[in-house]
Each structure stands twice: as C-alpha cells, then as structure tokens.
Design a protein around this motif. Structure first.
Motif, short mmCIF file in Angstrom:
data_model
loop_
_atom_site.label_atom_id
_atom_site.label_comp_id
_atom_site.label_asym_id
_atom_site.label_seq_id
_atom_site.Cartn_x
_atom_site.Cartn_y
_atom_site.Cartn_z
N SER A 374 0.83 -1.20 0.00
CA SER A 374 0.00 0.00 0.00
C SER A 374 0.86 1.25 0.00
CB SER A 374 -0.94 0.01 1.21
OG SER A 374 -0.20 0.11 2.42
N GLU A 375 2.05 1.17 0.61
CA GLU A 375 2.95 2.32 0.64
C GLU A 375 3.78 2.42 -0.63
OE1 GLU A 375 5.22 2.81 4.16
OE2 GLU A 375 3.59 2.25 5.51
N LEU A 376 3.96 1.29 -1.31
CA LEU A 376 4.72 1.30 -2.56
C LEU A 376 3.81 1.45 -3.77
CD1 LEU A 376 7.34 -1.55 -1.92
CD2 LEU A 376 7.73 0.92 -1.91
N GLY A 377 2.49 1.43 -3.56
CA GLY A 377 1.54 1.48 -4.67
C GLY A 377 1.32 2.87 -5.21
N SER A 378 2.38 3.61 -5.39
CA SER A 378 2.32 4.94 -5.99
C SER A 378 2.90 4.86 -7.39
CB SER A 378 3.11 5.94 -5.14
OG SER A 378 3.47 7.08 -5.88
N PHE A 379 2.22 5.44 -8.36
CA PHE A 379 2.72 5.43 -9.73
C PHE A 379 4.09 6.09 -9.80
CE2 PHE A 379 3.20 7.59 -13.83
CZ PHE A 379 3.15 6.50 -14.69
N THR A 380 4.29 7.17 -9.06
CA THR A 380 5.57 7.88 -9.09
C THR A 380 6.71 7.00 -8.58
OG1 THR A 380 4.38 9.95 -8.69
CG2 THR A 380 6.76 9.97 -8.35
N VAL A 381 6.48 6.31 -7.47
CA VAL A 381 7.51 5.44 -6.90
C VAL A 381 7.82 4.29 -7.85
CG1 VAL A 381 8.02 3.82 -5.03
CG2 VAL A 381 7.00 6.04 -4.51
N LEU A 382 6.79 3.65 -8.37
CA LEU A 382 7.00 2.54 -9.29
C LEU A 382 7.71 3.00 -10.56
CD1 LEU A 382 3.56 0.74 -8.87
CD2 LEU A 382 5.76 -0.01 -7.97
N TYR A 383 7.33 4.17 -11.04
CA TYR A 383 7.98 4.71 -12.24
C TYR A 383 9.47 4.96 -11.97
CZ TYR A 383 8.81 7.61 -16.36
OH TYR A 383 9.30 8.10 -17.54
N ALA A 384 9.80 5.52 -10.80
CA ALA A 384 11.20 5.79 -10.47
C ALA A 384 11.99 4.49 -10.38
CB ALA A 384 11.28 6.56 -9.15
N ILE A 385 11.40 3.47 -9.76
CA ILE A 385 12.06 2.16 -9.64
C ILE A 385 12.34 1.58 -11.03
CG2 ILE A 385 11.71 -0.24 -8.95
CD1 ILE A 385 10.25 0.84 -6.46
N ALA A 386 11.33 1.61 -11.90
CA ALA A 386 11.47 1.01 -13.22
C ALA A 386 12.39 1.81 -14.12
CB ALA A 386 10.09 0.86 -13.85
N PHE A 387 12.27 3.14 -14.10
CA PHE A 387 13.07 3.98 -14.98
C PHE A 387 14.56 3.83 -14.67
CE2 PHE A 387 15.19 7.90 -16.26
CZ PHE A 387 14.71 8.07 -17.55
N SER A 388 14.90 3.78 -13.39
CA SER A 388 16.32 3.60 -13.04
C SER A 388 16.77 2.17 -13.29
CB SER A 388 16.54 3.97 -11.56
OG SER A 388 15.68 3.22 -10.72
N GLY A 389 15.94 1.20 -12.94
CA GLY A 389 16.33 -0.20 -13.07
C GLY A 389 16.53 -0.65 -14.50
N VAL A 390 15.74 -0.13 -15.43
CA VAL A 390 15.86 -0.58 -16.81
C VAL A 390 17.20 -0.17 -17.43
CG1 VAL A 390 14.80 1.44 -17.92
CG2 VAL A 390 14.56 -0.82 -18.98
N HIS A 391 17.82 0.87 -16.91
CA HIS A 391 19.15 1.24 -17.40
C HIS A 391 20.14 0.10 -17.17
CE1 HIS A 391 17.52 5.35 -17.42
NE2 HIS A 391 18.52 5.66 -18.22
N SER A 392 20.06 -0.53 -16.00
CA SER A 392 20.95 -1.65 -15.71
C SER A 392 20.62 -2.86 -16.57
CB SER A 392 20.86 -2.01 -14.22
OG SER A 392 21.31 -0.93 -13.42
#
Length: 461
Positions: A374-392
């Motif tokens: 419920s605390e991680l279910g933010s579009f902004t947080v998920l977007y930040a996780i994915a945007f940074s992670g896909v670079h790796s």
C-alpha cells in the motif's frame, strides 16, 4: 483529549523544520565541496584540469569532451544536443576549451543549486524524513555524484528529473476537493509533458520511459487485483492521463532530435545507430554477473535494481498467497556484511546460511505484504524504480563485453534513490536502514576516490 496546538507553537515548529532542512542542505553541499577541493588541490593537476587551465588535448575528459565539441559544432550522434545547445546559447564558446570550462562550472552550479529541490522531493515522495535524508546523502555524496560536477549531462538531467518526479507525485496525489485544484492539475499536466520532452532531448530516455510506464501500470493492475483497497487511491483515470503525457512527451522529444538527424545525416534513428557502431549490441553474457570487466560499482548497479525488483515480486507473491507476515533473514555477525563487496556472493552465502546454519542469521519479521504494498503502490515510486532499473537491464543485455557506465546510468540520477528510500520506508526494518547508512559512509569515501581518479587521469566509469 489532547489540547489544541496554538498558532505560535505551529509557527515555531515550521521554523524549526525549515532551519533543519537548510542545515541538511548546507551540510551536504559543504561536505561535497570540501572533499572535492581538498583532493583536487592535493593532486595539483586535478585542480588545473577542473578549471581547464591546461590544453584539453593533454587530458582525458571522457564524455565531457564530446559535449564540448557539440557545443561548438552540433552534429547527429550518440550524444544528445540539449546540454551543448544551452552552453552555446549562454556562453557562446569559440572553441572546445571554452565550452569545456562553461560546462564544468555550469554543471556544478546546477547540481549545488538543485540540492534544496532534491531534499524537498525526497521528503515529499519517501514520506519519512530520516529515510529521505538517507536517500539525499546517497544521491549527493555517493561515488557517482562526481558526474554532477565535471561537465556531463547528469546535473541538468537530475535537476529536470527532480522537477518531473515532484510534479508527477503532486499530480498523482492532488485532492480535487481543494479550490482551484483542476487548474493546478492542468498546469502540472503541462509541466510533466514539457519535462518529458526536455529529458528526451537531453539524453537517451525514450525506451526507458516506455518501459517504466508499462512496468508501473502492470504493477498497479496486479495490486488492484490482489487487494482493491491497496490500489483504491491510485486514481486510475489520472494515472492513465499521466502515462499518456509521459509517453507522448518522450516520443515528441526524441522526434525533435530524430528530425535533426534526418535533416543532417539522413537517418532518423541516427543516435541508435551510433551506439551500434560503438560495439553495443544485443548479447547475453552471463559471466558479467560475476565479473563486470569494469569498476566494482558497476556490479553493484546491476544487483541493486535486481534486488528491488525481486523485493516487489516477493511482496506480490506473498500478497497472492495471502500471507499475513513475512520473515527476512540477515547475518547475525556484522563482519559477514563484508561479503556485500560482491552482491552475488553475499546472496549465495545467505541462502546457504538460512538453510543449513540458521544460528548465523537473525530472523526479522516484516509487516504484512498488503501494508508494504500500500505504501509502494504509488505510480511515481513505481515509475522511479522502473526507470532507473531498466538502465541496468539495458547495460547488461546490450553491451560491448563490459558493464562500463552501469553505475553512472543507475546511480547518476535521483530515480534510483527515490526507489531505495521508498522501499526502505515501506519495509520499516531498522537493521536495513542502519546498513544503508553504513553504505552511505562507504560511498562518501568512494566519492573521494573518484575525485582522486579524476585528478590523476584515471577511469571514472
């Protein structure tokens, strides 16, 4: 029943928070500048290099020399043109050395000037002041923070990214019950679209943006199916609008550069072709999981997002199985954390110890998956996780036999630290928070080593 708080007490509290905020910013900026100045002065040549007091041809400036060249003579290639164009408009450089000097000074000023925005953004999105400070320190005093001050695009990209993330989170959380909220939302929509365009004119971000959109929407959909209450506040219609703005803005930003390439070299996809010419091609090289054939921090930048993705998957699976409690095992002896030098070795060691030598580990209970998600279910947080992670992910799957620059691409912008701070805040495990602070201290020492490498002409990443 508690007593009402007086207006004077509230004003005093706001003043104390404001003073603490600026003290944190000033402390981090001061440490950064002191470390940089001391090491460059000790090396001697490094100080001359930073101020471009010697011929550019005598030094290896890595990517910065390419951007300086583009500021004098813009051409289509792997390096995007917004940063050189700004330098050309502001400094009007007559040669590469003049452009280099403007870029180095400009990048550091942008970085230092954006530090208040960085801390404010972390506090808003992470929603935990102590962990927001941790994310801020990791961001501004980590080893890859050197790239904010040597003429690269990282400082401007991070500044625009902070504005983007703050606007995205504000738009996501905006309450329509407030007056003029619809007007504010329209302004935020325009800002998000404009920043998406700008970010994709600054450096390659098109595929990363689209991946982050797809990942975030998929995760939010899974959250809604697992527990409708968990995703109740996601405001699906608004999230769809945000994804359309980001997706179209990213495409439009690249299209502007693509048209420039079409008009100059006759190839709309020229920047991608330039990457291929450098030897970057789709290849599966599993041995890079053991030896990156580059800096050790590149290996960490490969495993850090993998760990966050696995944590999300673990939480989603636990939620699917309707588990009410989860257990995490960590080393009982502090010296075992030394194996974190190689994340894969540490992970393997923990699997073996957890199965065959539990007395060497400590079991830690974690809140129910529903509460964490419920605390991680933010579009902004998920977007930040994915945007940074896909670079790796891209650096691992599309490489030239090395993991060069993986750490810079992952840790060299605020997205990764938003994800790290949000995950730590959601898990609420004090041992992990303390470990992260230890890693922040190691990162500061590593930053000093990076400045030493810069001053002595060694590889930075």
């Amino acid at each position: 029943m508690g007593l009402p708080i007086s207006s004077t007490a509230m004003a005093d509290q706001r003043f104390a928070l404001s003073r603490a905020f600026w003290f944190k910013v000033a402390s981090v900026a001061g440490v950064y500048l002191l470390l940089q100045a001391l090491i460059l002065l000790v090396t001697g040549v490094g100080w001359q290099k930073f101020w471009v007091l010697q011929l550019v041809e005598n030094f290896q400036y890595w990517d910065a020399v390419h951007y300086a060249t583009l500021a004098v003579n813009p051409v289509c290639g792997a390096f995007y043109l917004l940063w050189p164009a700004l330098v050309r408009q502001i400094a009007a450089p007559v040669d590469v050395a003049t452009a280099m000097s403007a870029m180095i000074l400009g990048s550091e000023l942008i970085f230092l000037g954006s530090l208040p925005l960085a801390l404010f953004t972390f506090e808003r999105i992470v929603r935990n002041r102590s962990l927001a400070l941790l994310a801020f320190v990791l961001y501004a005093l980590g080893p890859n923070a050197i790239f904010y001050a040597i003429g690269y695009t990282e400082s401007l990209f991070s500044f625009l990214s902070l504005l983007f993330l703050l606007s995205l989170y504000t738009a996501e959380q905006l309450d329509f019950s407030e007056d003029q909220s619809k007007g504010r939302l329209l302004v935020l929509y325009g800002t998000i679209f404009g920043l998406s365009v700008g970010l994709n004119l600054l450096r390659p971000a098109l595929l990363q943006s689209w991946f982050a959109i797809a990942f975030s929407l998929t995760t939010l959909l899974l959250l809604r199916r697992l527990s409708p209450s968990t995703a109740r506040d996601t405001r699906a219609d608004r999230v769809i609008t945000l994804t359309l703005l980001i997706g179209t803005g990213s495409a439009f930003g690249y299209a502007l550069y693509g048209l420039f390439c079409w008009n100059t070299v006759g190839n709309f996809w020229g920047p991608f072709q330039a990457q291929v010419e450098w030897g970057r091609a789709l290849a599966f090289r599993p041995w890079l999981l053991l030896l990156p054939r580059s800096l050790l921090m590149d290996l960490h930048a490969l495993y850090a997002p993998a760990l966050i993705f696995l944590t999300l998957g673990w939480l989603l699976f636990a939620g699917y199985c309707q588990r009410q409690q989860m257990t995490l095992r960590l080393p009982r002896q502090p010296w075992l954390y030394l194996f974190l030098v190689h994340p894969l070795v540490f992970s393997g060691m923990m699997v073996v110890l957890s199965k065959f030598a539990k007395q060497w580990t400590t079991a830690i209970s974690i809140r129910s998956p529903e509460k964490v998600l419920s605390e991680l279910g933010s579009f902004t947080v998920l977007y930040a996780i994915a945007f940074s992670g896909v670079h790796s992910i891209i650096n691992f799957l599309v490489n030239s036999g090395y993991l060069y620059s993986t750490a810079r691409h992952y840790f060299g912008s605020p997205y990764a630290f938003i994800g790290i701070g949000a995950v730590l805040a959601a898990l609420a495990v004090p041992q992990l928070n303390r470990l992260a602070w230890v890693m922040a201290a190691v990162g500061l020492i590593w930053l000093g080593d990076q400045w030493l490498h810069y001053g002595t002409g060694q590889w930075l990443g």
